[in-house]
Design a protein around this motif. Sequence first.
Motif, PDB file in Angstrom:
ATOM      1  N   TYR A 186     -25.626  66.131 -47.869  1.00  0.00           N
ATOM      2  CA  TYR A 186     -25.699  65.889 -46.422  1.00  0.00           C
ATOM      3  C   TYR A 186     -24.300  65.614 -45.862  1.00  0.00           C
ATOM      4  O   TYR A 186     -23.917  66.162 -44.832  1.00  0.00           O
ATOM      5  N   VAL A 187     -23.536  64.779 -46.574  1.00  0.00           N
ATOM      6  CA  VAL A 187     -22.164  64.483 -46.146  1.00  0.00           C
ATOM      7  C   VAL A 187     -21.343  65.771 -46.142  1.00  0.00           C
ATOM      8  O   VAL A 187     -20.601  66.049 -45.192  1.00  0.00           O
ATOM      9  N   SER A 188     -21.484  66.579 -47.183  1.00  0.00           N
ATOM     10  CA  SER A 188     -20.770  67.846 -47.265  1.00  0.00           C
ATOM     11  C   SER A 188     -21.140  68.760 -46.092  1.00  0.00           C
ATOM     12  O   SER A 188     -20.262  69.389 -45.487  1.00  0.00           O
ATOM     13  N   ASP A 189     -22.422  68.838 -45.785  1.00  0.00           N
ATOM     14  CA  ASP A 189     -22.872  69.679 -44.665  1.00  0.00           C
ATOM     15  C   ASP A 189     -22.280  69.219 -43.342  1.00  0.00           C
ATOM     16  O   ASP A 189     -21.893  70.045 -42.509  1.00  0.00           O
ATOM     17  N   ILE A 190     -22.183  67.918 -43.135  1.00  0.00           N
ATOM     18  CA  ILE A 190     -21.553  67.386 -41.909  1.00  0.00           C
ATOM     19  C   ILE A 190     -20.088  67.813 -41.872  1.00  0.00           C
ATOM     20  O   ILE A 190     -19.597  68.315 -40.857  1.00  0.00           O
ATOM     21  N   GLU A 191     -19.386  67.621 -42.985  1.00  0.00           N
ATOM     22  CA  GLU A 191     -17.964  67.964 -43.043  1.00  0.00           C
ATOM     23  C   GLU A 191     -17.733  69.454 -42.831  1.00  0.00           C
ATOM     24  O   GLU A 191     -16.714  69.847 -42.255  1.00  0.00           O
ATOM     25  N   GLN A 192     -18.652  70.293 -43.266  1.00  0.00           N
ATOM     26  CA  GLN A 192     -18.512  71.738 -43.132  1.00  0.00           C
ATOM     27  C   GLN A 192     -19.064  72.275 -41.808  1.00  0.00           C
ATOM     28  O   GLN A 192     -19.000  73.480 -41.558  1.00  0.00           O
ATOM     29  N   GLY A 193     -19.614  71.392 -40.983  1.00  0.00           N
ATOM     30  CA  GLY A 193     -20.134  71.814 -39.685  1.00  0.00           C
ATOM     31  C   GLY A 193     -21.486  72.500 -39.761  1.00  0.00           C
ATOM     32  O   GLY A 193     -21.886  73.182 -38.829  1.00  0.00           O
ATOM     33  N   ARG A 194     -22.209  72.298 -40.858  1.00  0.00           N
ATOM     34  CA  ARG A 194     -23.512  72.936 -41.022  1.00  0.00           C
ATOM     35  C   ARG A 194     -24.666  72.071 -40.518  1.00  0.00           C
ATOM     36  O   ARG A 194     -25.790  72.536 -40.433  1.00  0.00           O
ATOM     37  N   ARG A 195     -24.379  70.808 -40.227  1.00  0.00           N
ATOM     38  CA  ARG A 195     -25.401  69.890 -39.716  1.00  0.00           C
ATOM     39  C   ARG A 195     -24.835  69.111 -38.550  1.00  0.00           C
ATOM     40  O   ARG A 195     -23.624  68.952 -38.423  1.00  0.00           O
ATOM     41  N   LYS A 196     -25.740  68.591 -37.728  1.00  0.00           N
ATOM     42  CA  LYS A 196     -25.328  67.746 -36.612  1.00  0.00           C
ATOM     43  C   LYS A 196     -24.733  66.441 -37.138  1.00  0.00           C
ATOM     44  O   LYS A 196     -25.070  66.004 -38.236  1.00  0.00           O
ATOM     45  N   PRO A 197     -23.883  65.807 -36.341  1.00  0.00           N
ATOM     46  CA  PRO A 197     -23.284  64.526 -36.741  1.00  0.00           C
ATOM     47  C   PRO A 197     -24.338  63.442 -36.981  1.00  0.00           C
ATOM     48  O   PRO A 197     -25.478  63.562 -36.559  1.00  0.00           O
ATOM     49  N   TYR A 198     -23.883  62.394 -37.618  1.00  0.00           N
ATOM     50  CA  TYR A 198     -24.736  61.258 -37.937  1.00  0.00           C
ATOM     51  C   TYR A 198     -25.268  60.575 -36.680  1.00  0.00           C
ATOM     52  O   TYR A 198     -24.673  60.668 -35.609  1.00  0.00           O
ATOM     53  N   ASP A 199     -26.361  59.817 -36.859  1.00  0.00           N
ATOM     54  CA  ASP A 199     -26.889  59.018 -35.760  1.00  0.00           C
ATOM     55  C   ASP A 199     -25.951  57.826 -35.512  1.00  0.00           C
ATOM     56  O   ASP A 199     -24.966  57.630 -36.218  1.00  0.00           O
ATOM     57  N   GLU A 200     -26.260  57.031 -34.493  1.00  0.00           N
ATOM     58  CA  GLU A 200     -25.374  55.925 -34.113  1.00  0.00           C
ATOM     59  C   GLU A 200     -25.160  54.917 -35.232  1.00  0.00           C
ATOM     60  O   GLU A 200     -24.041  54.445 -35.434  1.00  0.00           O
ATOM     61  N   VAL A 201     -26.216  54.576 -35.940  1.00  0.00           N
ATOM     62  CA  VAL A 201     -26.114  53.566 -37.000  1.00  0.00           C
ATOM     63  C   VAL A 201     -25.202  54.058 -38.122  1.00  0.00           C
ATOM     64  O   VAL A 201     -24.289  53.345 -38.548  1.00  0.00           O
ATOM     65  N   LYS A 202     -25.413  55.275 -38.571  1.00  0.00           N
ATOM     66  CA  LYS A 202     -24.584  55.818 -39.650  1.00  0.00           C
ATOM     67  C   LYS A 202     -23.146  56.057 -39.177  1.00  0.00           C
ATOM     68  O   LYS A 202     -22.196  55.859 -39.928  1.00  0.00           O
ATOM     69  N   THR A 203     -22.994  56.469 -37.928  1.00  0.00           N
ATOM     70  CA  THR A 203     -21.648  56.667 -37.391  1.00  0.00           C
ATOM     71  C   THR A 203     -20.889  55.346 -37.375  1.00  0.00           C
ATOM     72  O   THR A 203     -19.720  55.288 -37.757  1.00  0.00           O
ATOM     73  N   GLN A 204     -21.547  54.271 -36.965  1.00  0.00           N
ATOM     74  CA  GLN A 204     -20.894  52.958 -36.947  1.00  0.00           C
ATOM     75  C   GLN A 204     -20.530  52.512 -38.359  1.00  0.00           C
ATOM     76  O   GLN A 204     -19.429  52.001 -38.585  1.00  0.00           O
ATOM     77  N   LYS A 205     -21.412  52.730 -39.320  1.00  0.00           N
ATOM     78  CA  LYS A 205     -21.109  52.404 -40.721  1.00  0.00           C
ATOM     79  C   LYS A 205     -19.904  53.198 -41.208  1.00  0.00           C
ATOM     80  O   LYS A 205     -19.030  52.679 -41.889  1.00  0.00           O
ATOM     81  N   LEU A 206     -19.873  54.477 -40.843  1.00  0.00           N
ATOM     82  CA  LEU A 206     -18.776  55.344 -41.259  1.00  0.00           C
ATOM     83  C   LEU A 206     -17.455  54.897 -40.645  1.00  0.00           C
ATOM     84  O   LEU A 206     -16.418  54.873 -41.315  1.00  0.00           O
ATOM     85  N   ILE A 207     -17.485  54.526 -39.381  1.00  0.00           N
ATOM     86  CA  ILE A 207     -16.284  54.024 -38.699  1.00  0.00           C
ATOM     87  C   ILE A 207     -15.727  52.812 -39.444  1.00  0.00           C
ATOM     88  O   ILE A 207     -14.521  52.713 -39.696  1.00  0.00           O
ATOM     89  N   GLU A 208     -16.611  51.900 -39.818  1.00  0.00           N
ATOM     90  CA  GLU A 208     -16.178  50.698 -40.524  1.00  0.00           C
ATOM     91  C   GLU A 208     -15.708  51.032 -41.945  1.00  0.00           C
ATOM     92  O   GLU A 208     -14.686  50.522 -42.401  1.00  0.00           O
ATOM     93  N   TYR A 209     -16.433  51.892 -42.634  1.00  0.00           N
ATOM     94  CA  TYR A 209     -16.104  52.244 -44.018  1.00  0.00           C
ATOM     95  C   TYR A 209     -14.766  52.974 -44.113  1.00  0.00           C
ATOM     96  O   TYR A 209     -13.962  52.698 -45.004  1.00  0.00           O
ATOM     97  N   LEU A 210     -14.517  53.889 -43.181  1.00  0.00           N
ATOM     98  CA  LEU A 210     -13.253  54.637 -43.192  1.00  0.00           C
ATOM     99  C   LEU A 210     -12.124  53.884 -42.491  1.00  0.00           C
ATOM    100  O   LEU A 210     -10.990  54.352 -42.460  1.00  0.00           O
TER     101      LEU A 210
END
Length: 92
Positions: free
Chosen positions: A38-62
């Motif tokens: 799923y992460v790979s698909d997001i990075e390759q543009g094959r899937r829509k971006p994460y929802d708000e909760v996952k996006t916020q987690k990603l912002i903090e993690y990165l």
Amino acid sequence: MDAKNMRYGQFLKAKRISDSRELTLKDVAAELGVSFSYVSDIEQGRRKPYDEVKTQKLIEYLKLSEDEVALISTSLLLVWCWTSGQQRGMIL
């Protein structure tokens, strides 16, 4: 490539691989509670971006800066508009 000209997934991949922790797809997937494909698909543009909760987690993690958050927020808005049919022909 300049971050302002990157697509959402390209930007996230660039941040992941440039991180001093040497993050893998599996690391990010485990943090977000999703599959590494799923992460790979997001990075390759094959899937829509994460929802708000996952996006916020990603912002903090990165550990994204405010400027980087602004960049991906703009990308997310454009993607969501595009996928809802409000902006035709714009691919992020």
